[in-house]
Design an enzyme around this catalytic site. Structure first.
Site, mmCIF file in Angstrom:
data_model
loop_
_atom_site.group_PDB
_atom_site.id
_atom_site.type_symbol
_atom_site.label_atom_id
_atom_site.label_comp_id
_atom_site.label_asym_id
_atom_site.label_seq_id
_atom_site.Cartn_x
_atom_site.Cartn_y
_atom_site.Cartn_z
ATOM 1 N N LYS A 275 39.228 108.382 5.170
ATOM 2 C CA LYS A 275 38.599 107.100 5.476
ATOM 3 C C LYS A 275 39.863 106.222 5.981
ATOM 4 O O LYS A 275 39.660 105.540 7.108
ATOM 5 C CB LYS A 275 37.949 106.345 4.506
ATOM 6 C CG LYS A 275 36.515 106.928 4.037
ATOM 7 C CD LYS A 275 35.766 106.266 2.901
ATOM 8 C CE LYS A 275 34.657 106.944 2.828
ATOM 9 N NZ LYS A 275 33.904 106.690 1.374
ATOM 10 N N GLN B 259 35.153 102.838 -3.642
ATOM 11 C CA GLN B 259 34.749 104.231 -3.815
ATOM 12 C C GLN B 259 34.092 104.713 -4.934
ATOM 13 O O GLN B 259 34.349 104.125 -6.194
ATOM 14 C CB GLN B 259 35.822 105.128 -3.530
ATOM 15 C CG GLN B 259 35.777 106.618 -3.525
ATOM 16 C CD GLN B 259 35.125 106.904 -2.238
ATOM 17 O OE1 GLN B 259 35.263 106.378 -1.159
ATOM 18 N NE2 GLN B 259 34.103 107.773 -2.043
ATOM 19 N N ASP C 216 29.791 99.062 3.197
ATOM 20 C CA ASP C 216 28.829 100.358 2.538
ATOM 21 C C ASP C 216 27.324 100.050 2.426
ATOM 22 O O ASP C 216 26.806 101.002 2.084
ATOM 23 C CB ASP C 216 29.383 100.658 1.022
ATOM 24 C CG ASP C 216 30.206 101.754 0.952
ATOM 25 O OD1 ASP C 216 30.246 102.607 1.613
ATOM 26 O OD2 ASP C 216 30.978 101.698 -0.010
HETATM 27 N N1 GUN Z 1 30.950 108.038 -2.870
HETATM 28 C C1 GUN Z 1 30.410 108.775 -1.877
HETATM 29 N N2 GUN Z 1 29.961 108.495 -1.002
HETATM 30 C C2 GUN Z 1 30.340 107.263 -0.939
HETATM 31 C C3 GUN Z 1 30.227 106.192 0.066
HETATM 32 O O1 GUN Z 1 29.715 106.184 1.289
HETATM 33 N N3 GUN Z 1 30.633 105.021 -0.116
HETATM 34 C C4 GUN Z 1 31.389 104.887 -1.400
HETATM 35 N N4 GUN Z 1 31.848 103.558 -1.694
HETATM 36 N N5 GUN Z 1 31.537 105.742 -2.281
HETATM 37 C C5 GUN Z 1 30.908 106.695 -2.126
#
Ligand code: GUN
Length: 293
Positions: A53, A97, A120
């Site tokens: 990311k 995350q 998110d």
């Molecule tokens: N863990 C798995 N997918 C995601 C996501 O889209 N965002 C976040 N913050 N954690 C994740």
């Protein structure tokens, strides 16, 4: 199935990155968008996702900040970091995350993020807006990425039967809300670990989305001829031939299921890159709001 039926998430994500890069360049803004990533602990999958990311955000001309907290971090310490990023005008977007270590409360954590930085879309504020079909909602990246993938692959949703396997906050619930929205107009069923007759439910799906986190959950007998199958699973299974010691597989028994499908996403290279692309799109949207553009 032939190669034409494979949905190439990498290619679609790349087009979105290019669109965002162009849009960003055209804004003539006084600074770059800035996204802050918080990772708690060293879960190898989370390390790799956050790294990806961060590298994409920089590649498309955004700034990023990474905060890594130790595995044993307490809620107060995490809250203090979130509060400081909420108050920091140079930060447009924030992502914590998941999954978080078990001493931390994910729901409280997600709700602490300022709604206009919650790229998110996991906060109750943004989920509420999504439920209201409000255009200002930040929508969770994986579900929004799946919808974008369906649209750009020419998959009809209106009037079609969509079955989502999995009811998580991150994928299943927001995806069901999206697919049933006006404009997408699918007839949505959400199945989960307690569902009886899972195979029968799935076999009625025109669009079958597996978000379970268990390899080979979807087998060929569960899939209707001509269905579109979207595999959200990213499971690491041991593999001696790979340098990393593992390989990635989805939730779908790909080799057996693919010949029955009109379209199917591979793992890796299907939904995964779309999650990142939508995160970038949401971050640009947060930035534009902060800049009053
Ligand atoms: N863990 C798995 N997918 C995601 C996501 O889209 N965002 C976040 N913050 N954690 C994740």
């Amino acid at each position: 199935m032939n190669k034409d039926n494979l949905i190439d998430g990498n290619a679609v994500a790349k087009s979105i990155h290019e669109e965002l890069t162009r849009e960003l360049a055209g804004l003539n803004a006084p600074r770059k968008p800035c996204v802050a990533f918080i990772r708690v602990g060293e879960d190898p999958a989370s390390v790799s996702y956050v790294k990806k990311k961060q590298s994409v955000s920089e590649a498309i001309g955004m700034e990023s900040k990474l905060f890594v907290l130790p595995e044993e971090t307490g809620q107060e310490e995490l809250n203090a970091l979130i509060d400081s990023l909420n108050a920091d005008d140079s930060v447009d977007a924030m992502l914590i995350q998941a999954p978080l270590p078990k001493q931390l409360d994910e729901r409280a954590t997600f709700n602490r993020v300022r709604a206009d930085k919650d790229v998110d879309g996991f906060s109750s504020a943004n989920l509420g807006l999504l439920c209201q079909e409000n255009k200002n909602a930040f929508v969770a990246c994986t579900p929004a990425g799946i919808v974008e993938l369906l649209k750009r692959s020419g998959v009809q949703t209106a009037g079609k039967r969509a079955v989502v396997i999995g009811r998580s906050l991150i994928v299943g619930k927001p995806l069901a809300l999206l697919l049933m929205q006006k404009g997408l107009d699918a007839t949505v069923t959400v199945a989960h670990s307690k569902s009886e007759n899972l195979a029968e439910i799935c076999s009625q799906a025109d669009i079958l989305i597996a978000a379970v986190g268990r390899p080979k959950t979807v087998t060929a007998d569960m899939v209707k001829e001509g269905a579109c199958v979207i595999d959200v699973g990213i499971n690491r299974i041991p593999c001696a031939e790979k340098k990393s010691g593992y390989r990635l597989v989805g939730d779908v028994d790909f080799d057996a299921v693919a010949p029955k499908c009109s379209k199917i996403t591979p793992v890796p290279g299907g939904v995964g890159p779309m999650t990142v692309a939508i995160l970038m799109r949401n971050t640009l949207a947060a930035f534009k709001r902060h800049m009053g553009k």
